[in-house]
Design a protein around this motif. Sequence first.
Motif, short mmCIF file in Angstrom:
data_model
loop_
_atom_site.label_atom_id
_atom_site.label_comp_id
_atom_site.label_asym_id
_atom_site.label_seq_id
_atom_site.Cartn_x
_atom_site.Cartn_y
_atom_site.Cartn_z
N HIS A 39 1.08 -1.34 0.08
CA HIS A 39 0.20 -0.18 -0.13
C HIS A 39 0.86 1.21 -0.22
CE1 HIS A 39 0.86 -0.34 4.55
NE2 HIS A 39 0.49 0.71 4.11
N ALA A 40 0.43 2.34 -0.35
CA ALA A 40 0.71 3.63 -0.46
C ALA A 40 0.50 5.13 0.21
CB ALA A 40 1.09 4.06 -1.67
N GLU A 41 0.53 5.72 1.09
CA GLU A 41 -0.43 6.97 1.51
C GLU A 41 0.06 8.76 -0.12
OE1 GLU A 41 -0.27 6.98 5.11
OE2 GLU A 41 -1.21 5.09 6.03
N VAL A 42 -0.67 8.98 -0.20
CA VAL A 42 -0.23 10.68 -0.63
C VAL A 42 -1.33 10.89 -0.11
CG1 VAL A 42 -0.02 11.79 -3.02
CG2 VAL A 42 0.28 9.26 -2.67
N GLY A 43 -1.02 12.03 0.50
CA GLY A 43 -1.21 13.15 1.70
C GLY A 43 -2.55 11.94 3.13
N ARG A 44 -3.64 12.18 2.83
CA ARG A 44 -4.22 11.53 3.65
C ARG A 44 -5.16 10.36 2.58
NH1 ARG A 44 -9.06 14.43 4.34
NH2 ARG A 44 -8.16 16.50 3.17
N HIS A 45 -4.91 9.99 1.74
CA HIS A 45 -5.28 9.32 0.57
C HIS A 45 -4.83 7.74 0.34
CE1 HIS A 45 -8.19 12.76 0.15
NE2 HIS A 45 -7.10 13.32 -0.29
N ARG A 46 -5.40 6.57 0.86
CA ARG A 46 -4.31 5.44 0.93
C ARG A 46 -4.53 4.86 -0.20
NH1 ARG A 46 -2.71 1.94 5.13
NH2 ARG A 46 -2.42 -0.51 4.56
N LEU A 47 -3.50 4.26 -0.60
CA LEU A 47 -3.46 3.22 -2.58
C LEU A 47 -3.55 1.95 -2.16
CD1 LEU A 47 -1.69 5.22 -4.35
CD2 LEU A 47 -3.66 5.24 -4.78
N PRO A 48 -4.38 0.92 -2.87
CA PRO A 48 -5.59 1.31 -3.87
C PRO A 48 -6.64 1.69 -3.37
CG PRO A 48 -4.74 -0.82 -3.59
CD PRO A 48 -4.58 -0.31 -2.32
N LYS A 49 -7.65 2.27 -2.60
CA LYS A 49 -8.65 2.19 -2.33
C LYS A 49 -8.86 3.38 -2.48
CE LYS A 49 -8.51 -0.51 1.72
NZ LYS A 49 -9.31 -1.07 3.11
N LYS A 50 -8.38 4.60 -2.50
CA LYS A 50 -8.31 6.07 -2.67
C LYS A 50 -7.64 6.42 -3.92
CE LYS A 50 -11.40 5.99 0.77
NZ LYS A 50 -12.99 6.17 0.82
N MET A 51 -7.67 5.51 -4.68
CA MET A 51 -7.32 5.96 -6.42
C MET A 51 -7.76 7.45 -6.85
SD MET A 51 -6.34 2.40 -8.02
CE MET A 51 -6.38 3.32 -9.73
N ALA A 52 -8.75 7.23 -6.63
CA ALA A 52 -9.39 8.47 -7.48
C ALA A 52 -9.79 10.08 -6.90
CB ALA A 52 -11.14 7.82 -7.70
N ALA A 53 -9.40 9.86 -5.42
CA ALA A 53 -9.13 11.43 -3.78
C ALA A 53 -7.62 11.22 -4.86
CB ALA A 53 -9.32 10.47 -2.65
N VAL A 54 -6.34 10.45 -4.86
CA VAL A 54 -4.98 10.81 -4.92
C VAL A 54 -5.40 11.35 -6.52
CG1 VAL A 54 -2.99 9.71 -5.76
CG2 VAL A 54 -4.49 8.86 -3.65
N ARG A 55 -5.53 11.07 -7.52
CA ARG A 55 -6.05 11.95 -8.79
C ARG A 55 -6.57 13.31 -8.96
NH1 ARG A 55 -8.01 6.60 -10.91
NH2 ARG A 55 -10.32 7.90 -10.46
N ARG A 56 -6.76 13.98 -8.01
CA ARG A 56 -7.25 14.97 -7.51
C ARG A 56 -6.30 16.09 -7.32
NH1 ARG A 56 -12.26 13.04 -6.06
NH2 ARG A 56 -12.40 12.59 -4.30
N ILE A 57 -5.66 14.99 -6.21
CA ILE A 57 -4.30 16.08 -5.95
C ILE A 57 -3.58 15.81 -6.16
CG2 ILE A 57 -5.80 16.10 -3.55
CD1 ILE A 57 -3.02 14.08 -2.91
#
Length: 354
Positions: free
Chosen positions: A64-82
Amino acid sequence: MDSPHGAAVKAEDFGLKGPRGWAFRGIGLDAAPGSLIAVEGPSGSGRTCLLLALTGRMKPTEGHAEVGRHRLPKKMAAVRRIAALGPVPGVNDLDQSLTVAEQLREGALLQRHYGAPIRSLFRSRAERRATATARIEAALDAAGLDLATLPKGERTTVRDLERLESVRLSVAIALLGSPQLLALDDLDIKLSDTERTEVWALLRSIAARGTTVLAVCSEAPADAVVLRTGPTADDGAPDPEPAGGAAGTPKVTWGTRAEDGAGTGAGAGQDADAKAEAEPAAKADAEPDVKKASGTKTAGPKETAGPKKDSGPKKDADTGAEDGAESGPGTDAGTTDNDDTKGADDALAEAGRA
């Protein structure tokens, strides 16, 4: 243009497997907001896949990975927004037929429709135009692109830009949406040493404003947080050892996992894939006479040494004569009608001579 606080980027045992094997595997990272992260490695070692996975464009297979407060792979759409993409060949190439001004307006229009808050749609046309103009000017300033220095100013077509100018334009378009993470691929392709130095200086200035920068390159600067992709040493660790960042910069923790006793770091999937592709070819060379049709195997060349064990003729219990003896030894059940016709013609010819 606003300078948002950059996104922290973390990864643990991060890996992605495609149809041809592992693109990368065992990646570990812990970078603070506003860091300059360099993905270093040879071409074809999974660098672009790692960049796209960390920006929410490709789904990882393990870890897994975290970009900001968003965890991948569950929050891929949220990561794309930032997370915004700068130059990534084959993904968001610039339109070579447009002028620089048209490319910038197109980027501002897309950002307004897909990245701006809904309340901005209720502003007047003049206010929206003024906001877009201000964003473009701020983005150009951050990217270090002066339109007045171009051959035809803002009317210069994209195809007439130098490589360094094209990189700056792509960065400016990416910054229109005030991203928390900016990602760039193949940063040092077609750049001289002087131009490469200028690009890294540009990325440092963007990181200093608060935006986390992730750049793929063949050789990382000494002050960057380094991720290395490619072949690993026998003990499963990257070879050579990753360089440490500058003082106060988080260091990378690289991890690999063993599978069937073999090291499987980034780039190992390509070797496994090559091996998998080589095995069927070797088998085909070893058995050239075996053909496959509809999932079954047909018989190879016919033998003349004697009848077959499985499908050979059977003897009658009383007379000892063999069923189908007219076929002769070495023939099988697959004898064609042409062979029977030929035998009949030979018998008639013998009778005529008698």
